[in-house]
Design an enzyme around this catalytic site. Structure first.
Site, mmCIF file in Angstrom:
data_model
loop_
_atom_site.group_PDB
_atom_site.id
_atom_site.type_symbol
_atom_site.label_atom_id
_atom_site.label_comp_id
_atom_site.label_asym_id
_atom_site.label_seq_id
_atom_site.Cartn_x
_atom_site.Cartn_y
_atom_site.Cartn_z
ATOM 1 N N ASP A 175 38.195 -3.231 -1.446
ATOM 2 C CA ASP A 175 37.966 -2.259 -0.461
ATOM 3 C C ASP A 175 39.338 -1.892 0.387
ATOM 4 O O ASP A 175 39.447 -0.737 0.857
ATOM 5 C CB ASP A 175 36.761 -2.507 0.270
ATOM 6 C CG ASP A 175 35.757 -2.174 -0.367
ATOM 7 O OD1 ASP A 175 34.764 -0.936 -0.355
ATOM 8 O OD2 ASP A 175 35.044 -3.204 -1.193
ATOM 9 N N GLN B 248 24.165 -5.534 -5.343
ATOM 10 C CA GLN B 248 24.808 -4.761 -6.228
ATOM 11 C C GLN B 248 24.932 -5.169 -7.405
ATOM 12 O O GLN B 248 25.068 -4.354 -8.572
ATOM 13 C CB GLN B 248 25.879 -4.328 -5.319
ATOM 14 C CG GLN B 248 25.823 -3.598 -4.078
ATOM 15 C CD GLN B 248 26.146 -4.574 -2.763
ATOM 16 O OE1 GLN B 248 25.739 -5.880 -2.944
ATOM 17 N NE2 GLN B 248 26.609 -4.042 -1.797
ATOM 18 N N ARG C 96 28.281 4.046 -2.074
ATOM 19 C CA ARG C 96 28.972 2.828 -1.813
ATOM 20 C C ARG C 96 29.976 2.585 -2.980
ATOM 21 O O ARG C 96 29.953 3.368 -4.008
ATOM 22 C CB ARG C 96 28.164 1.734 -1.360
ATOM 23 C CG ARG C 96 27.020 1.519 -2.122
ATOM 24 C CD ARG C 96 26.866 1.117 -3.490
ATOM 25 N NE ARG C 96 27.706 0.105 -3.629
ATOM 26 C CZ ARG C 96 28.611 -0.107 -5.033
ATOM 27 N NH1 ARG C 96 28.225 0.695 -6.066
ATOM 28 N NH2 ARG C 96 29.333 -1.187 -5.125
ATOM 29 N N GLY C 97 30.872 1.760 -2.545
ATOM 30 C CA GLY C 97 32.380 1.600 -3.149
ATOM 31 C C GLY C 97 33.114 2.530 -2.637
ATOM 32 O O GLY C 97 33.415 3.761 -2.732
ATOM 33 N N ALA C 98 34.409 1.735 -2.460
ATOM 34 C CA ALA C 98 35.602 2.533 -1.822
ATOM 35 C C ALA C 98 35.786 3.761 -2.478
ATOM 36 O O ALA C 98 36.043 4.823 -1.619
ATOM 37 C CB ALA C 98 36.750 1.367 -1.750
ATOM 38 N N ASN D 153 37.287 -7.597 -0.018
ATOM 39 C CA ASN D 153 36.507 -7.001 -1.077
ATOM 40 C C ASN D 153 35.104 -7.714 -0.445
ATOM 41 O O ASN D 153 34.952 -8.296 0.361
ATOM 42 C CB ASN D 153 36.977 -7.574 -2.502
ATOM 43 C CG ASN D 153 35.975 -6.925 -3.453
ATOM 44 O OD1 ASN D 153 36.040 -5.731 -3.521
ATOM 45 N ND2 ASN D 153 35.483 -7.561 -4.555
ATOM 46 N N LYS D 154 33.978 -7.221 -1.299
ATOM 47 C CA LYS D 154 32.889 -7.712 -0.890
ATOM 48 C C LYS D 154 32.725 -9.156 -0.676
ATOM 49 O O LYS D 154 33.287 -9.817 -1.282
ATOM 50 C CB LYS D 154 31.974 -7.353 -2.096
ATOM 51 C CG LYS D 154 30.342 -7.648 -2.025
ATOM 52 C CD LYS D 154 29.785 -6.871 -0.800
ATOM 53 C CE LYS D 154 29.899 -5.590 -0.822
ATOM 54 N NZ LYS D 154 29.394 -4.735 0.328
ATOM 55 N N ARG E 272 32.226 3.970 7.771
ATOM 56 C CA ARG E 272 32.557 2.804 7.300
ATOM 57 C C ARG E 272 33.924 2.408 7.569
ATOM 58 O O ARG E 272 34.816 2.985 6.922
ATOM 59 C CB ARG E 272 32.140 2.642 5.612
ATOM 60 C CG ARG E 272 30.765 2.840 5.129
ATOM 61 C CD ARG E 272 29.830 1.858 5.316
ATOM 62 N NE ARG E 272 30.146 0.656 4.892
ATOM 63 C CZ ARG E 272 29.890 0.116 3.621
ATOM 64 N NH1 ARG E 272 29.360 0.913 2.567
ATOM 65 N NH2 ARG E 272 30.115 -0.904 3.289
#
Length: 349
Positions: A241, A200, A53-55, A251-252, A96
């Site tokens: 992201d 996370q 995960r993580g763009a 973003n998150k 995603r």
């Protein structure tokens, strides 16, 4: 597998003779285990299921997934591999919906495939995937230097989610700035939001920082307002992201609230992301697709239900921070203070 202060950052994505090796981030911090993907379908599942995960890391993984796709399709039918290859890339893209780096990386792989003849396609695609990976690491190190220059010596900072080596090709975006600033003596302490519901911050960011001997204190997401009100930090440093053409940032979930709090308390707010995260085709944050995930992620903790039966949940994965709340946007092409549509256009050339 143990860790020690000062250790080198881990590699979340590794390309090997066996296939694509992804550090299973669902098991951290208690276990370091790699999942080996040998097909595009397995790579898409790993992206969808949060193994990786993580763009930026998603983009790198998808690029290698395209290499696995061309190999498998040519093995099945050397003369008619392109149709199946296109379907594999569509499957990767659907894994995603919010992280624009995924689509950016796959667009590069499609262009290379279209330009290559059948015999050279596997080698050309592998070279492109390696280039995407190497470019990401180089961009992260450049952003680390640019972002660290804004942080006053002796500062404490707050970060949200995970934006480190685990979320990228290596080094990290927001956490890359923090790493660089720590090595330069600019940061004395890092506060990390736990980042519910996947934790996370607790499982990944704290693990990376402890591993390298960088002082970190974990806070509950709800404690951020009190932390900023107490004057404990000078900067909030986050990743992204997707960034719209006007500078709005997806973003998150929880990032928007931090930006509002930072502005209210006179704390500066920094977003760190490569230009591949900017989507010039999205006019503003209202047009960014926001992924929602299963209600059980909110209703349970560590596999056990914590909410009463009959309760529902709303579980958006991201929120959108208006550009007007961002003090600095750091990219590999330069740092943009008070980002807006004109500034974003200049960054993109």
């Amino acid at each position: 597998m143990g860790t020690s202060p000062g250790a080198e950052p881990v590699q979340a994505v590794r390309w090997t003779d066996d296939g694509l090796r992804l550090l299973d981030q669902r098991l951290l911090p208690h276990e370091e285990r790699y999942v080996v993907c040998r097909t595009a379908e397995e790579t898409a599942a790993a992206i969808r299921d949060m193994v990786v995960r993580g763009a930026p890391a998603i983009g790198v993984a998808a690029a290698y997934g395209a290499v696995l796709a061309v190999r498998a399709r040519q093995a099945q039918d050397p003369a008619r591999w392109r149709e199946g290859f296109a379907a594999d890339l569509d499957r990767l893209a659907a894994a995603r919906p919010t992280a624009v780096n995924l689509f950016w990386a796959l667009a590069r792989m499609r262009r290379v495939a279209a330009q290559a003849d059948d015999a050279e396609a596997p080698a050309r695609l592998e070279a492109e995937a390696r280039a995407i990976h190497e470019e990401d690491v180089a961009a992260n190190r450049r952003m680390g230097e640019l972002g660290a220059a804004f942080i006053e010596p002796g500062s404490a900072v707050l970060t949200h989610c995970n934006t480190g080596a685990l979320a990228t090709g290596g080094h990290g975006t927001a956490l890359g700035v923090i790493r660089t600033a720590w090595r330069q003596g600019r940061i004395r302490e890092v506060f990390a939001d736990e980042t519910r519901p996947w934790l996370q911050g607790a499982r990944l960011t704290a693990w990376e920082l402890v591993r390298e001997g960088i002082p970190v204190r974990l806070i509950a997401d709800a404690a951020a307002a009190a932390l900023l009100a107490a004057g404990r930090v000078r900067w909030v440093v986050v990743g992204a992201d997707r960034i719209a053409a006007n500078g709005d940032v997806a973003n998150k979930i929880g990032t928007y609230g931090l930006a509002v709090l930072a502005r209210h308390h006179g704390v500066r707010f920094m977003v760190v992301a490569p230009t591949s995260t900017i989507d010039p085709g999205i006019a503003d944050g209202g047009a960014i697709p926001i992924e929602t995930r299963a209600a059980d992620e909110v209703l349970t903790a560590a596999g056990r239900r914590v909410a009463p039966q009959g309760a529902g949940a709303w579980n958006p994965v991201f929120d959108v921070t208006p550009a007007g709340l961002v003090d600095v946007l750091v990219t590999e092409r330069g740092a943009l203070e008070r980002p807006d549509r004109e500034g974003i256009a200049r960054l993109l050339g």
